[in-house]
Design an enzyme around this catalytic site. Structure first.
Site, PDB file in Angstrom:
ATOM      1  N   CYS A  94     -13.067  -8.664  -5.905  1.00 35.10           N
ATOM      2  CA  CYS A  94     -11.900  -8.517  -6.878  1.00 35.10           C
ATOM      3  C   CYS A  94     -12.053  -9.410  -7.888  1.00 35.10           C
ATOM      4  CB  CYS A  94     -10.628  -8.726  -5.692  1.00 35.10           C
ATOM      5  SG  CYS A  94      -9.308  -8.263  -6.676  1.00 35.10           S
ATOM      6  N   HIS A 194     -11.317  -6.227  -0.103  1.00 34.59           N
ATOM      7  CA  HIS A 194     -10.724  -7.335   0.643  1.00 34.59           C
ATOM      8  C   HIS A 194     -10.656  -6.652   2.073  1.00 34.59           C
ATOM      9  CE1 HIS A 194      -9.234  -9.633  -2.905  1.00 34.59           C
ATOM     10  NE2 HIS A 194      -8.555  -8.357  -3.290  1.00 34.59           N
TER      11      HIS A 194
END
Length: 244
Positions: A94, A194
């Site tokens: 990310c 994630h």
């Protein structure tokens, strides 16, 4: 054998359980009798990235990326570029993934010049791309379905100098438009997954371990592990997302 891991910016880039990726890498090594050493490289602390086999950068928000800009421009960015050019294995999640690109323009129009190690840019938007998702990774002998959790406002657009990590099957991926997820370049894996991503994707975890070890030791064959629980977790999400 020993796998040397460096966690870049653990003080700033570590959202949504991303630290768990390092735990998985370490545990899978130790179950095979492979020693593991771990070094953190927080903001302001210099380490020699050339000494490590695998580099990890977790996720963060706009304000964390902004906090890194001076250091990235003055010296850390050049070190990251050199490590990538040297073939170091890297997993970036990310915000850590975004950090490797040329730039990030926030939703309110602020432009951040980033490391510029990989050929892509990111642009913020008001609407977040959130939820469990999966993508197909075609790098190995058979396709692998990677599952994870995405939560990002940025839309990432790859340039011609890199390729996607995978093809989105469910969810949004890089931008929700072109079906790409993440980035691949040399031994770098950038992704929006994630979760952390590695507990439910043991094939990817072992691939990273093998790449990290092989740069120092040559060809490496990893002893198989009992991944019954890990694969069950992966399959549960694959089946649930396939029904949507």
């Amino acid at each position: 054998m020993e796998l040397k891991i460096c966690h870049l910016y653990p003080d700033l880039l570590n959202l949504y359980g991303d630290w768990g990726n390092i735990v998985v890498l370490a545990q899978r090594c130790m179950r095979r009798g492979i020693a593991v050493s771990l070094q953190g490289a927080p903001l302001g602390e210099q380490v020699n990235l050339a000494e490590y086999d695998l580099l990890f950068i977790g996720g963060g928000q706009d304000r964390e990326l902004e906090a890194l800009l001076d250091e990235v421009k003055s010296w850390r960015g050049a070190e990251i570029k050199a490590a990538i050019a040297d073939g170091k294995t890297m997993l970036a999640i990310c915000g850590g993934y975004q950090l490797l690109g040329h730039s990030y323009k926030t939703a309110d129009g602020k432009e951040m010049d980033l490391v510029g190690a990989l050929d892509f840019t990111s642009v913020g938007a008001k609407e977040r791309l959130v939820g469990d998702y999966m993508f197909q990774w075609d790098e190995l002998s058979a396709p692998v379905q990677i599952v994870g959790f995405e939560n990002h406002s940025a839309r990432t657009y790859l340039g011609s100098g890199v390729r996607p990590f995978g093809t989105v099957l469910r969810g949004h991926g890089n931008n929700g438009e072109d079906g790409t997820e993440g980035v691949r370049y040399r031994n770098v894996f950038g992704t929006y997954a994630h979760g952390p991503v590695l507990p439910k994707n043991p094939v990817l975890a072992d691939h990273l371990i093998r790449l990290g070890l092989e740069q120092r030791y040559g060809s490496v064959t990893l002893e198989p592990l009992d991944d019954t629980l890990e694969l069950r977790a992966n399959q549960f999400l694959v089946e649930r997302l396939s029904q949507k």
